[in-house]
Each structure stands twice: as structure tokens, then as C-alpha cells.
Scaffold this motif. Structure first.
Motif, mmCIF file in Angstrom:
data_model
loop_
_atom_site.group_PDB
_atom_site.id
_atom_site.type_symbol
_atom_site.label_atom_id
_atom_site.label_comp_id
_atom_site.label_asym_id
_atom_site.label_seq_id
_atom_site.Cartn_x
_atom_site.Cartn_y
_atom_site.Cartn_z
ATOM 1 N N PHE A 161 0.816 -1.210 0.000
ATOM 2 C CA PHE A 161 0.000 0.000 0.000
ATOM 3 C C PHE A 161 0.857 1.271 0.000
ATOM 4 C CE2 PHE A 161 -3.376 -2.888 1.412
ATOM 5 C CZ PHE A 161 -4.449 -2.420 0.669
ATOM 6 N N ASN A 162 2.110 1.166 0.410
ATOM 7 C CA ASN A 162 3.007 2.335 0.430
ATOM 8 C C ASN A 162 4.020 2.309 -0.712
ATOM 9 O OD1 ASN A 162 1.906 3.438 2.880
ATOM 10 N ND2 ASN A 162 3.001 1.842 4.005
ATOM 11 N N ASP A 163 3.799 1.433 -1.695
ATOM 12 C CA ASP A 163 4.710 1.370 -2.830
ATOM 13 C C ASP A 163 4.736 2.715 -3.561
ATOM 14 O OD1 ASP A 163 6.037 -0.899 -4.774
ATOM 15 O OD2 ASP A 163 5.172 0.747 -5.939
ATOM 16 N N PRO A 164 5.894 3.134 -4.082
ATOM 17 C CA PRO A 164 5.970 4.404 -4.821
ATOM 18 C C PRO A 164 4.970 4.500 -5.968
ATOM 19 C CG PRO A 164 8.174 3.615 -4.339
ATOM 20 C CD PRO A 164 7.236 2.534 -3.905
ATOM 21 N N CYS A 165 4.657 3.370 -6.608
ATOM 22 C CA CYS A 165 3.678 3.403 -7.691
ATOM 23 C C CYS A 165 2.291 3.752 -7.154
ATOM 24 C CB CYS A 165 3.654 2.048 -8.406
ATOM 25 S SG CYS A 165 2.531 2.002 -9.820
ATOM 26 N N VAL A 166 1.934 3.195 -6.014
ATOM 27 C CA VAL A 166 0.640 3.505 -5.397
ATOM 28 C C VAL A 166 0.587 4.977 -5.004
ATOM 29 C CG1 VAL A 166 -0.899 2.980 -3.463
ATOM 30 C CG2 VAL A 166 0.348 1.133 -4.601
ATOM 31 N N GLU A 167 1.661 5.465 -4.414
ATOM 32 C CA GLU A 167 1.711 6.881 -4.009
ATOM 33 C C GLU A 167 1.620 7.795 -5.231
ATOM 34 O OE1 GLU A 167 1.535 8.040 -0.983
ATOM 35 O OE2 GLU A 167 1.494 6.003 -0.159
ATOM 36 N N LEU A 168 2.272 7.391 -6.317
ATOM 37 C CA LEU A 168 2.223 8.176 -7.555
ATOM 38 C C LEU A 168 0.790 8.283 -8.076
ATOM 39 C CD1 LEU A 168 3.899 9.265 -10.180
ATOM 40 C CD2 LEU A 168 3.323 7.003 -11.064
ATOM 41 N N ILE A 169 0.085 7.167 -8.104
ATOM 42 C CA ILE A 169 -1.290 7.175 -8.615
ATOM 43 C C ILE A 169 -2.201 7.972 -7.693
ATOM 44 C CG2 ILE A 169 -3.260 5.720 -9.218
ATOM 45 C CD1 ILE A 169 -1.185 3.504 -9.913
ATOM 46 N N LYS A 170 -2.023 7.830 -6.405
ATOM 47 C CA LYS A 170 -2.833 8.601 -5.443
ATOM 48 C C LYS A 170 -2.640 10.098 -5.664
ATOM 49 C CE LYS A 170 -2.498 7.264 -1.122
ATOM 50 N NZ LYS A 170 -1.862 6.712 0.106
ATOM 51 N N ARG A 171 -1.400 10.493 -5.833
ATOM 52 C CA ARG A 171 -1.104 11.914 -6.060
ATOM 53 C C ARG A 171 -1.728 12.392 -7.364
ATOM 54 N NH1 ARG A 171 4.907 13.760 -7.949
ATOM 55 N NH2 ARG A 171 4.341 15.782 -8.856
ATOM 56 N N SER A 172 -1.583 11.596 -8.420
ATOM 57 C CA SER A 172 -2.098 11.985 -9.736
ATOM 58 C C SER A 172 -3.618 12.079 -9.726
ATOM 59 C CB SER A 172 -1.631 10.982 -10.792
ATOM 60 O OG SER A 172 -0.218 10.897 -10.812
ATOM 61 N N TYR A 173 -4.270 11.131 -9.073
ATOM 62 C CA TYR A 173 -5.732 11.153 -8.965
ATOM 63 C C TYR A 173 -6.195 12.438 -8.269
ATOM 64 C CZ TYR A 173 -10.483 9.638 -7.761
ATOM 65 O OH TYR A 173 -11.852 9.553 -7.628
ATOM 66 N N LYS A 174 -5.539 12.790 -7.177
ATOM 67 C CA LYS A 174 -5.952 13.984 -6.428
ATOM 68 C C LYS A 174 -5.744 15.252 -7.242
ATOM 69 C CE LYS A 174 -5.882 16.061 -1.857
ATOM 70 N NZ LYS A 174 -5.433 15.894 -0.450
ATOM 71 N N GLU A 175 -4.663 15.301 -8.020
ATOM 72 C CA GLU A 175 -4.401 16.484 -8.836
ATOM 73 C C GLU A 175 -5.471 16.672 -9.908
ATOM 74 O OE1 GLU A 175 0.499 16.673 -8.446
ATOM 75 O OE2 GLU A 175 -0.433 15.738 -10.196
ATOM 76 N N ILE A 176 -5.981 15.582 -10.449
ATOM 77 C CA ILE A 176 -7.009 15.673 -11.492
ATOM 78 C C ILE A 176 -8.402 15.819 -10.902
ATOM 79 C CG2 ILE A 176 -8.174 14.395 -13.348
ATOM 80 C CD1 ILE A 176 -5.487 15.542 -14.197
ATOM 81 N N MET A 177 -8.719 15.027 -9.892
ATOM 82 C CA MET A 177 -10.083 14.943 -9.370
ATOM 83 C C MET A 177 -10.341 15.870 -8.190
ATOM 84 S SD MET A 177 -11.294 12.831 -11.522
ATOM 85 C CE MET A 177 -12.931 12.556 -10.810
ATOM 86 N N GLY A 178 -9.294 16.395 -7.571
ATOM 87 C CA GLY A 178 -9.477 17.313 -6.440
ATOM 88 C C GLY A 178 -9.898 16.631 -5.156
ATOM 89 N N LYS A 179 -9.700 15.315 -5.054
ATOM 90 C CA LYS A 179 -10.051 14.578 -3.839
ATOM 91 C C LYS A 179 -9.182 13.332 -3.760
ATOM 92 C CE LYS A 179 -13.802 12.130 -6.212
ATOM 93 N NZ LYS A 179 -15.260 11.841 -6.252
ATOM 94 N N ASP A 180 -9.165 12.711 -2.585
ATOM 95 C CA ASP A 180 -8.363 11.510 -2.402
ATOM 96 C C ASP A 180 -9.054 10.301 -3.018
ATOM 97 O OD1 ASP A 180 -6.327 12.802 -0.956
ATOM 98 O OD2 ASP A 180 -7.438 12.572 0.931
#
Length: 400
Positions: free
Chosen positions: A316-335
Motif C-alpha cells: 500500500f506504500n509502494d511508490p507506484c501507489v503513491e504516484l497514482i494517489k497523487r495523480s488522482y488527487k491532482e485531477i479529481m481534487g479529492k483523495d
């Protein structure tokens, strides 16, 4: 580096192009075993954006596709992996618009594969296409890999590629754009699947049968396995994780109403949760069958395991997971919601063999009324466009 707003604006301005590709692959039938026609559509669109495409076949007319976009600088590798095959339509219920319509109604596009998983494939394809058109120069590369045979276990698809060309699926980041209802799933359940066969003596039904027929033996075994399933579903699980369970969905036995068959075979499908393994699950099944055989030696059986699909187990803390979480929030404005998923996919094989972290993550609804394998399978176009943006942002964040 492109901003979330620039990416969003570009996708919004090019929705027609994204819709055209999605319609084209939906309207091209590709039931498992017959993926060749749609593979040419994928190939056409990849070549359209300047990519060289390799066709890799374990058997004639069962293609897997690979293409890679290289930037001007060396760097990391981002791998998208999806499958081109779909479940066969329901012959008795073609759905509101037919299985291959690609029809848009009230903001949804309908057709077999819209959810599982041509909708996700199209998101990844258009993400790469649009970034190339925008002039993005990845520091590293982005691989597009499209498999056949996934719904049948992947022996001619991902497993063949991992045996013959594993380097094509190895990467620093990855996304499997299967339908997850916008939930990011780094971990998925595994599958143990196969057949169990009982034999008997063929004979005319005008005569009494001595002992139990193979159909009776199979029915007794199925009943005992469902008793096992009643125990499995009571096991404690983590939040959002379905319990382990076992299903029987196919039974074959007999050819005429007045003849006792000599063989009856049924398929079992056992879903594994994190913490379980295939050997343990198989032993639970054979223990049940062996108890029947111990009581009556005529209950001798043959078991054939056809699939040991591993569990997907990205941290759950893999860099790929963190990358996708960050990208989703930047586009969608939420976690984004992060959870363990119930499904299974080719990504689990990829992670197991070459180590690519490849979370299961797509916008299409996974188990809804109009979702995968249903007559009215569909995808919400707003979600489709949103996930093109999310995948674009993920690539930009990974390879800038």
C-alpha cells in the motif's frame, strides 16, 4: 511538465477522438479465442501515433500486442497492461442495444467490453496518444501491452509473454486498467480453478443401476463442497475484502436421457484472499473429496487444476501507489479510495514473475447491474474521460 489543468483541457477538447477509438473497439467483437480482429484495431491506432507494434502469438490468430514510446532521455519505465478479449454475450439476452452496439445513451456507452475491459484499455491508449500529441517527452518510456486469453486464464496471453519475453512486461510503474469503480486496488484475491471428474458404467436407463451413477457422485461431491463454502465465507477478513469462497458454475455429464453416462465433470472456482495460498486451498477441496471416497471406494475422482492465478500483492506504500494517489488527487481534487479488491487479473502474474508494481485501477463499475459480463454492460463517458486524464497525469508525474 504539463499541469493538471492543461491535461484536463486537452482531453476535454479531444473527447470526440477518444470516443471514436472506444466505439471502434467495442463494435469489433473479441470473445476469448477470437481476439484477432480487434487486435488490428489496437495496432492501427498505435501505428497512427508513430509506435512500432509487435504481434506475439502462442498460437496462430491468438495475438498479444506490444508497443513502446521512448523519450529522448533514459529513465524509468511505465507499463500499461490490459486484455482484448471479452466474455461471450448472453444468447438469450442481447441487452437493450445488442452486445456490439457502441451506442451512447444518457452519457453511457453500451457494449460488451465497455466495462471489462476495453473501456480501461481505451483510457490507457488515449492517455499515451494525447501525451504524444501534446509534445510530452518522457524521461524513460511507456509500454502498451494488450493480451489475449485473459478471461480463460492467460495461458496464451500474459503467461506466454512472461515465459518468452518477460522484459516486455517489466517496469518501475504500472497500471492494469481493469474496472474497479474508481477504487485503487494494490491487492487482489487469487484464483484456484479446475475440473473434478467422476466415472461410472454406461448403461440403458430401462435397467436398474447398481450403486451410484457418476452424476450422483458428482452431485454428492458438489453438495459437500458447498458445505465447505459455508465454512469459508465465515472466515474473518479485512475491510472491503470479500470472504474466501468456492463456486460451481459448469456441470457436464451425459448425452441422452435414456443412457447412464460414463463420466460427469464439473468446474470449481475457488477465490483466495491475502494470507491464503493455492496449495492450502487445494488441500481443503481434496480433503472433502477424499472423505467421500473413504466412505465409498467408488467415489474415486480425477482433479485437474487449470488455473493458479496468484494474488496481486503490491504494498500500500509502494511508490507506484503513491504516484497514482497523487495523480488522482491532482485531477479529481479529492483523495482516491484504496482497498483490497475481489477480482483477479493479469497484473498478478506480472508482479509475481517480473516484479512490476501494477495496481488494479479503472473507472468503470465492476459489479453493478450494468457492469462486466452483464447484457447491458456500459461505461459512463465522464468517468472514461476522467481516467484518461488520471493516467496521463500518472505518466507525467512518473516520467518528467
Amino acid at each position: 511538465m504539463f499541469s493538471p489543468q492543461e491535461i484536463s483541457d486537452y482531453v476535454d477538447q479531444h473527447q470526440d477522438e477518444a470516443l471514436q477509438f472506444l466505439k471502434e473497439i467495442i463494435q469489433t467483437p473479441s470473445v476469448t479465442g477470437d481476439e484477432e480482429a480487434v487486435s488490428f484495431v489496437f495496432e492501427k491506432w498505435m501505428k497512427k501515433i508513430g509506435l512500432d507494434v509487435q504481434r506475439i502469438e502462442a498460437k496462430p490468430h491468438r495475438p498479444n500486442l506490444y508497443a513502446e514510446w521512448f523519450g529522448s532521455q533514459k529513465g524509468k519505465r511505465f507499463v500499461f497492461n490490459g486484455h482484448m478479449d471479452v466474455f461471450p454475450p448472453d444468447a438469450k439476452d442481447p441487452g437493450w442495444y445488442g452486445p456490439w452496439s457502441g451506442k451512447v445513451v444518457d452519457g453511457y456507452l453500451y457494449g460488451r467490453g465497455a466495462c471489462d475491459m476495453k473501456g480501461g484499455d481505451a483510457c490507457a491508449m488515449m492517455a499515451v496518444s494525447f501525451l504524444k500529441q501534446m509534445g510530452f517527452d518522457p524521461k524513460g518510456s511507456v509500454a502498451l501491452t494488450w493480451m489475449c486469453d485473459e478471461e480463460n486464464g492467460g495461458a496464451l496471453g500474459v503467461q506466454y509473454l512472461l515465459k518468452t519475453r518477460p522484459e516486455l512486461l517489466k517496469g518501475d510503474f504500472g497500471i492494469c486498467p481493469e474496472p474497479s469503480n474508481s477504487v485503487l486496488m494494490p491487492k487482489l484475491c487469487g484464483i484456484l480453478r479446475g475440473t473434478i471428474t467422476y466415472t461410472g458404467t454406461a448403461g440403458h436407463t430401462a435397467l436398474l443401476y447398481e450403486g451410484k451413477t457418476c452424476i450422483q457422485k458428482a452431485c454428492d461431491a458438489i453438495e459437500a463442497l458447498y458445505q465447505l463454502n459455508s465454512q469459508l465465507i465465515q472466515r474473518p477478513v479485512a475491510d472491503n475484502v470479500p470472504p474466501p469462497h468456492l463456486s460451481i458454475a459448469v456441470i457436464n455429464g451425459g448425452t441422452a436421457a435414456n443412457v447412464f453416462p460414463s463420466k460427469t465433470t464439473f468446474w470449481f472456482d475457488r477465490r483466495l484472499i491475502p494470507g491464503e495460498n493455492h496449495d492450502q486451498a487445494l488441500k481443503e477441496i481434496t480433503d472433502v473429496l477424499d472423505r467421500l471416497k473413504d466412505k465409498d471406494a467408488s467415489y474415486e475422482y480425477q482433479i485437474n487444476v487449470t488455473s493458479r492465478r496468484p494474488l496481486l500483492d503490491v504494498d500500500f506504500n509502494d511508490p507506484c501507489v503513491e504516484l497514482i494517489k497523487r495523480s488522482y488527487k491532482e485531477i479529481m481534487g479529492k483523495d482516491v479510495k484504496v482497498a483490497v479488491g475481489a477480482g483477479a487479473c493479469d497484473a498478478s502474474w506480472i508482479q509475481k514473475v517480473v516484479g512490476t508494481p501494477m495496481p488494479f485501477f479503472g473507472g468503470a463499475e465492476d459489479f453493478a447491474e450494468c457492469a462486466m459480463a452483464k447484457p447491458n454492460e456500459r461505461i459512463l463517458l465522464k468517468t472514461y474521460y476522467d481516467f484518461i486524464k488520471i493516467y496521463m497525469m500518472s505518466v507525467v508525474n512518473a516520467l518528467s
